[in-house]
Scaffold this motif. Structure first.
Motif, PDB file in Angstrom:
ATOM      1  N   LYS A  61       0.835  -1.210   0.000  1.00 38.81           N
ATOM      2  CA  LYS A  61       0.000   0.000   0.000  1.00 38.81           C
ATOM      3  C   LYS A  61       0.867   1.257   0.000  1.00 38.81           C
ATOM      4  N   GLN A  62       1.905   1.262   0.831  1.00 33.24           N
ATOM      5  CA  GLN A  62       2.848   2.394   0.860  1.00 33.24           C
ATOM      6  C   GLN A  62       3.461   2.620  -0.516  1.00 33.24           C
ATOM      7  N   MET A  63       3.893   1.535  -1.139  1.00 35.93           N
ATOM      8  CA  MET A  63       4.536   1.626  -2.450  1.00 35.93           C
ATOM      9  C   MET A  63       3.549   2.115  -3.506  1.00 35.93           C
ATOM     10  N   GLY A  64       2.295   1.689  -3.385  1.00 30.77           N
ATOM     11  CA  GLY A  64       1.270   2.094  -4.340  1.00 30.77           C
ATOM     12  C   GLY A  64       0.985   3.586  -4.317  1.00 30.77           C
ATOM     13  N   CYS A  65       1.282   4.223  -3.197  1.00 34.35           N
ATOM     14  CA  CYS A  65       1.086   5.679  -3.081  1.00 34.35           C
ATOM     15  C   CYS A  65       2.143   6.457  -3.844  1.00 34.35           C
ATOM     16  N   LYS A  66       3.208   5.778  -4.266  1.00 33.85           N
ATOM     17  CA  LYS A  66       4.334   6.463  -4.902  1.00 33.85           C
ATOM     18  C   LYS A  66       4.529   6.074  -6.362  1.00 33.85           C
ATOM     19  N   VAL A  67       3.630   5.270  -6.916  1.00 34.95           N
ATOM     20  CA  VAL A  67       3.811   4.812  -8.297  1.00 34.95           C
ATOM     21  C   VAL A  67       3.469   5.899  -9.308  1.00 34.95           C
ATOM     22  N   THR A  68       3.887   5.673 -10.539  1.00 38.15           N
ATOM     23  CA  THR A  68       3.473   6.523 -11.653  1.00 38.15           C
ATOM     24  C   THR A  68       2.048   6.103 -11.986  1.00 38.15           C
ATOM     25  N   LEU A  69       1.093   6.911 -11.575  1.00 35.99           N
ATOM     26  CA  LEU A  69      -0.316   6.568 -11.685  1.00 35.99           C
ATOM     27  C   LEU A  69      -0.770   6.534 -13.142  1.00 35.99           C
ATOM     28  N   ARG A  70      -1.425   5.450 -13.511  1.00 35.65           N
ATOM     29  CA  ARG A  70      -1.960   5.353 -14.870  1.00 35.65           C
ATOM     30  C   ARG A  70      -3.053   6.408 -15.052  1.00 35.65           C
ATOM     31  N   GLN A  71      -3.157   6.951 -16.252  1.00 34.93           N
ATOM     32  CA  GLN A  71      -4.064   8.079 -16.504  1.00 34.93           C
ATOM     33  C   GLN A  71      -5.531   7.728 -16.311  1.00 34.93           C
ATOM     34  N   ASP A  72      -5.898   6.494 -16.556  1.00 36.30           N
ATOM     35  CA  ASP A  72      -7.300   6.094 -16.461  1.00 36.30           C
ATOM     36  C   ASP A  72      -7.685   5.539 -15.086  1.00 36.30           C
ATOM     37  N   TRP A  73      -6.828   5.700 -14.092  1.00 40.62           N
ATOM     38  CA  TRP A  73      -7.030   5.060 -12.803  1.00 40.62           C
ATOM     39  C   TRP A  73      -8.389   5.368 -12.187  1.00 40.62           C
ATOM     40  N   GLU A  74      -8.789   6.631 -12.183  1.00 41.62           N
ATOM     41  CA  GLU A  74     -10.065   7.002 -11.556  1.00 41.62           C
ATOM     42  C   GLU A  74     -11.248   6.347 -12.259  1.00 41.62           C
ATOM     43  N   GLN A  75     -11.101   6.039 -13.542  1.00 42.87           N
ATOM     44  CA  GLN A  75     -12.183   5.402 -14.296  1.00 42.87           C
ATOM     45  C   GLN A  75     -12.230   3.881 -14.086  1.00 42.87           C
ATOM     46  N   VAL A  76     -11.111   3.261 -13.745  1.00 45.11           N
ATOM     47  CA  VAL A  76     -11.054   1.787 -13.698  1.00 45.11           C
ATOM     48  C   VAL A  76     -10.888   1.198 -12.298  1.00 45.11           C
ATOM     49  N   LYS A  77     -10.606   2.002 -11.299  1.00 44.95           N
ATOM     50  CA  LYS A  77     -10.230   1.440  -9.991  1.00 44.95           C
ATOM     51  C   LYS A  77     -11.326   0.606  -9.338  1.00 44.95           C
ATOM     52  N   PHE A  78     -12.582   0.998  -9.465  1.00 50.60           N
ATOM     53  CA  PHE A  78     -13.652   0.233  -8.829  1.00 50.60           C
ATOM     54  C   PHE A  78     -13.869  -1.098  -9.553  1.00 50.60           C
ATOM     55  N   GLU A  79     -13.793  -1.064 -10.861  1.00 51.25           N
ATOM     56  CA  GLU A  79     -13.929  -2.284 -11.664  1.00 51.25           C
ATOM     57  C   GLU A  79     -12.794  -3.264 -11.353  1.00 51.25           C
ATOM     58  N   ILE A  80     -11.580  -2.749 -11.238  1.00 46.13           N
ATOM     59  CA  ILE A  80     -10.433  -3.608 -10.903  1.00 46.13           C
ATOM     60  C   ILE A  80     -10.601  -4.201  -9.513  1.00 46.13           C
ATOM     61  N   MET A  81     -11.013  -3.396  -8.557  1.00 50.15           N
ATOM     62  CA  MET A  81     -11.209  -3.911  -7.198  1.00 50.15           C
ATOM     63  C   MET A  81     -12.261  -5.019  -7.199  1.00 50.15           C
ATOM     64  N   LYS A  86     -13.766 -10.675  -6.653  1.00 53.53           N
ATOM     65  CA  LYS A  86     -14.421 -11.862  -7.222  1.00 53.53           C
ATOM     66  C   LYS A  86     -13.465 -13.055  -7.223  1.00 53.53           C
ATOM     67  N   GLN A  87     -12.215 -12.804  -7.572  1.00 50.96           N
ATOM     68  CA  GLN A  87     -11.217 -13.878  -7.546  1.00 50.96           C
ATOM     69  C   GLN A  87     -11.016 -14.394  -6.131  1.00 50.96           C
ATOM     70  N   LYS A  88     -10.786 -13.485  -5.216  1.00 49.53           N
ATOM     71  CA  LYS A  88     -10.525 -13.871  -3.827  1.00 49.53           C
ATOM     72  C   LYS A  88     -11.669 -14.716  -3.285  1.00 49.53           C
ATOM     73  N   PHE A  89     -12.885 -14.268  -3.494  1.00 48.41           N
ATOM     74  CA  PHE A  89     -14.035 -14.944  -2.913  1.00 48.41           C
ATOM     75  C   PHE A  89     -14.595 -16.056  -3.803  1.00 48.41           C
ATOM     76  N   SER A  90     -13.850 -16.412  -4.849  1.00 50.14           N
ATOM     77  CA  SER A  90     -14.211 -17.600  -5.622  1.00 50.14           C
ATOM     78  C   SER A  90     -13.652 -18.845  -4.941  1.00 50.14           C
ATOM     79  N   GLN A  91     -12.733 -18.656  -4.004  1.00 53.44           N
ATOM     80  CA  GLN A  91     -12.178 -19.764  -3.234  1.00 53.44           C
ATOM     81  C   GLN A  91     -13.248 -20.241  -2.248  1.00 53.44           C
ATOM     82  N   ALA A  92     -13.524 -21.536  -2.278  1.00 53.27           N
ATOM     83  CA  ALA A  92     -14.676 -22.108  -1.573  1.00 53.27           C
ATOM     84  C   ALA A  92     -14.816 -21.651  -0.118  1.00 53.27           C
TER      85      ALA A  92
END
Length: 154
Positions: A61-81, A86-92
């Motif tokens: 999380k700390q490292m993520g605050c310092k990355v070169t942010l992709r330009q479309d981040w605000e448009q895609v962040k909720f979809e990515i999350m 969905k992947q995490k909770f696909s585990q039985a």
């Protein structure tokens, strides 16, 4: 009877993005949703690799605050999350634990001031957008619907 889960610690830690549960993103397997989500913030492969190798979700999380942010981040962040959840909770086991929360409202209550993904307590009231809690509740609803559809086709 509990009507709200307002922290993702202790017995509810499985709801946290810091919970160790592997997820894949862009051909890599990350140890937590937090690692993958932070890496998704950038297109820089070196920065993604460093986040993948972070020793903890907090470090990722700390490292993520310092990355070169992709330009479309605000448009895609909720979809990515949502895709990562969905992947995490696909585990039985995790899928079942999420379903077992029933109709309880899920609030990512926090003390670090995140009012986008969670809520903070102000004068005894939860204040914030609670996007993580809402995505988890949406996913829980989707899983229930899938389970109903499977039962009705048997």
């Amino acid at each position: 009877m509990t009507t709200t889960i307002d922290n993702f610690h202790g017995e509810n830690f499985f709801l946290s993005n810091f919970f160790y549960s592997e997820v894949a993103f862009n051909g890599e397997t990350y140890p937590t949703v937090e690692h993958a989500f932070q890496a998704a913030k950038t297109f820089d492969q070196e920065q993604r690799k460093n986040i993948l190798q972070a020793s903890s979700p907090a470090k990722a999380k700390q490292m993520g605050c310092k990355v070169t942010l992709r330009q479309d981040w605000e448009q895609v962040k909720f979809e990515i999350m949502f895709m990562l959840l969905k992947q995490k909770f696909s585990q039985a086991g995790l899928r079942q634990k999420l379903v077992e929360t029933g109709d309880i409202e899920l609030i990512e209550g926090n003390t670090w001031g995140d009012t986008i993904w969670g809520c903070i307590l102000v004068n005894g009231q939860w204040t914030g957008q609670n996007h993580l809690g809402k995505l988890l509740m949406n996913l829980r609803s989707d899983i229930r619907q899938e389970d109903k559809d499977v039962i009705s086709t048997d």
